[in-house]
Scaffold this active site. Structure first.
Site: not given
Lengths: 486, 96
Positions: A80, A155, A179
């Site tokens: 990420k 997210s 997330s």
């Protein structure tokens, strides 16, 4: 060997160690898949093909000469864009960090590199990890591989979509209010939010420090167990890291369902009927196999989103104050005055959702409102922790749906922040309490979209989650990841 | 509760953010929706939690006071928006 991308994490690990294919062949297959399909999914913000091939070639050479760094040498892992990799842009999908090259590795990255993993950055995300749909990225909207008209969750939507689209077998995300779990649920894969303090946050760009944890997402349970085992453990560079040794994967053994005490929730109108049906069906199957179901009262936890938003935004307003255009990130200087430089750099650099959360946090920390909002939220957080302690005196594990709905359409909730925040209604309390929880796939709805089950365990008892997931693997294997991306 | 435009501008000023005048009404409306939603916390009974319950007994986490390698000047220069002769360049802060 061109379809190596289809393999699960476990098959990849086994194949590499048996010498059935090389890390370079594997990386080449995954890169072909990404090049052919990611223009539809947009899971990655940038893709440095040459770096991936170079790392894979080095791994291939280590294996060829009989000196692999570990049994994981050559396994690709998506990262990420809020986890720092030395020399690589870490933008948090924000314009304010668009040119920021990290000068150091996050501890989780150092640990993965020491084992020989091949890093595949930069997975798209909601800006600074704020969002539930990956529509808040400053650069692109990631799509769900099961249906590209829909969101992948957020997210960590880029990481989840990259795994579900078979671009990588495993990925790292971060979970502040759900997330990792929510996108894992909406993309039909596994995703773990570890116990707070078991994985170092050093090098994870902070959103809300008392809630954030790095967590793995994988096509199968072994990927989650292995990566968690590698990245967990005390880190002197993170003062909130607990004095615990790394997780021992040998502890992740299937559990007996006979006599297992399971906490369940009463379905409410907010839960989509297909999600409720899959959940109830699993519970009744578990009961028929000897598990003891205990209905828990989650009424306090239904307040967790307001508590979460006050605490998370207060911490975000503090953490994000460091982005001022002086030492790093983008600078805008309209007038040559210091104050104007701060305001312009931040106003142009941060997106609307980030600005909204900074403002809410500044408000709840301001004199006159502190006691009513932030102080009260901190006390309410203690109540949530006590609530979980009470549950775990009665049950071994808590099972809930991870998300109240399956993947919703792109744009469906962007105009209403409350509807968007409610996507995390079943996950935020876990972060407030610090306990571990994982989402695992248990079925699909009438449209073929994945449904996830959230398994929550007592603090520092990840082995209970892994054991349960291994026991019900047949359920999870019903959810097939898409080979063709529409 | 609801915030008015003046209060929102004050919070924006404290946050070092400027809300575009054409967006202010939409921003205010969204902000108040969120504020009303989180406002439910004011109805929660938290009387069983004392101030002492908010602190942990874990003690401080400290590292040995040892000299270690920090970031090099060239590393800092690689991410600084404006850097000259080993210093971050900022606008003039002292009025003459």
């Amino acid at each position: 060997m061109s379809d190596l991308w289809k393999l699960t994490y476990s098959q990849i690990k086994k194949g590499l160690n048996a010498g059935e294919f090389t890390p370079s062949e594997l990386a080449t297959s995954l890169i072909s898949r990404i090049e052919a399909e990611d223009f539809k999914i947009k899971a990655f913000l940038s893709f440095e093909k040459e770096n991936v091939l170079k790392a894979a070639a080095e791994s291939t050479e280590r294996r060829r000469s009989g000196k692999p760094l570990s049994e994981f040498d050559g396994i690709p892992i998506g990262i990420k864009d809020n986890i720092c990799i030395e020399g690589t842009i870490t933008s948090c999908a924000s314009k304010i960090l668009e040119n920021y090259h990290s000068p150091f590795h996050a501890t989780a990255i150092e640990k993965l590199l020491a084992k020989g993993f091949v890093l595949i950055p930069r997975a798209n995300m909601d800006e600074f990890a704020m969002g539930s749909s990956t529509e808040n990225s400053a650069y692109q909207i990631t799509k769900n591989p099961f249906d590209t008209a829909r969101i992948p969750g957020g997210s960590s939507g880029g990481s989840a979509a990259a795994v579900a689209a078979s671009f990588v077998p495993v990925a790292l995300g971060s979970d502040t209010g759900g997330s990792v779990r929510q996108p894992a649920s909406l993309c039909g894969i596994y995703g773990l939010k570890p116990s707070y303090g078991t994985v170092s946050r050093y090098g994870l760009v902070a959103y809300a420090s008392s809630l954030d944890q790095i967590g793995p997402l994988s096509k199968d349970i072994d990927g989650v167990v292995d990566v968690y085992s590698i990245i967990s453990g005390k880190d002197p560079k993170d003062a909130t890291s607990k004095n615990l040794t790394a997780f021992d994967p040998a502890k992740a053994k299937p559990v007996a369902l006979e006599g297992l005490r399971i906490g369940k929730m009463k379905m409410s109108a907010e839960i989509d009927p297909d999600v409720a049906k899959a959940y109830e069906s699993l519970l009744s199957d578990l009961e028929s196999k000897g598990a003891k179901l205990v209905e828990l009262d989650f009424s306090l936890l239904s307040n967790s989103i307001p508590i979460y938003y006050i605490i998370a935004t207060a911490e975000c307003s503090s953490n994000l104050s460091r982005f001022d255009g002086i030492r790093f990130g983008a600078r805008k200087d309209p007038s040559g005055k210091l104050e104007d430089l701060y305001v312009a750099s931040r106003s142009e650099g941060f997106g609307k959702e980030v600005q909204r959360r900074i403002l809410l946090g500044t408000f709840s920390l301001s004199a006159g409102y502190y006691d009513a909002y932030y102080g009260r939220a901190q006390k309410a957080r203690v109540l949530i922790k006590r609530e979980y302690e009470g549950y775990f005196s009665k049950v071994d594990l808590i099972l809930q749906p991870t998300s109240p709905t399956t993947a919703f359409k792109v744009g469906e909730k962007t105009s209403d922040p409350i509807q968007m925040y409610k996507a995390d209604i079943l996950t935020t309390s876990v972060n407030l309490a610090g306990v571990p929880a994982m989402s695992l796939p248990i079925g699909t709805d009438s449209k073929g979209l994945p449904i996830g089950l959230q398994v929550t365990a007592p603090l520092f008892h990840e082995e209970k989650i892994f054991g349960f997931a291994k026991t019900i693997q047949d359920w999870s294997s019903k959810v097939k990841l898409p080979e063709q991306i529409q | 509760m609801n915030l008015n435009e003046e209060s929102l501008q004050k919070i924006a000023e404290l946050s070092r953010l400027k809300i575009d005048p054409k967006d202010i009404q939409a921003f205010l409306s969204d902000f108040n929706k969120v504020l009303n939603y989180v406002d439910t916390i004011t109805e929660l009974d938290v009387s069983s939690v004392s101030d002492e319950d908010l602190y942990t007994n874990e003690g401080n986490s400290v590292r040995a006071d040892q000299v270690a390698e920090g970031l090099s000047r060239s590393q800092i220069e690689s991410f600084a928006p404006s850097f000259q002769n080993g210093y971050f360049v900022v606008p003039k802060v002292i009025e003459t």
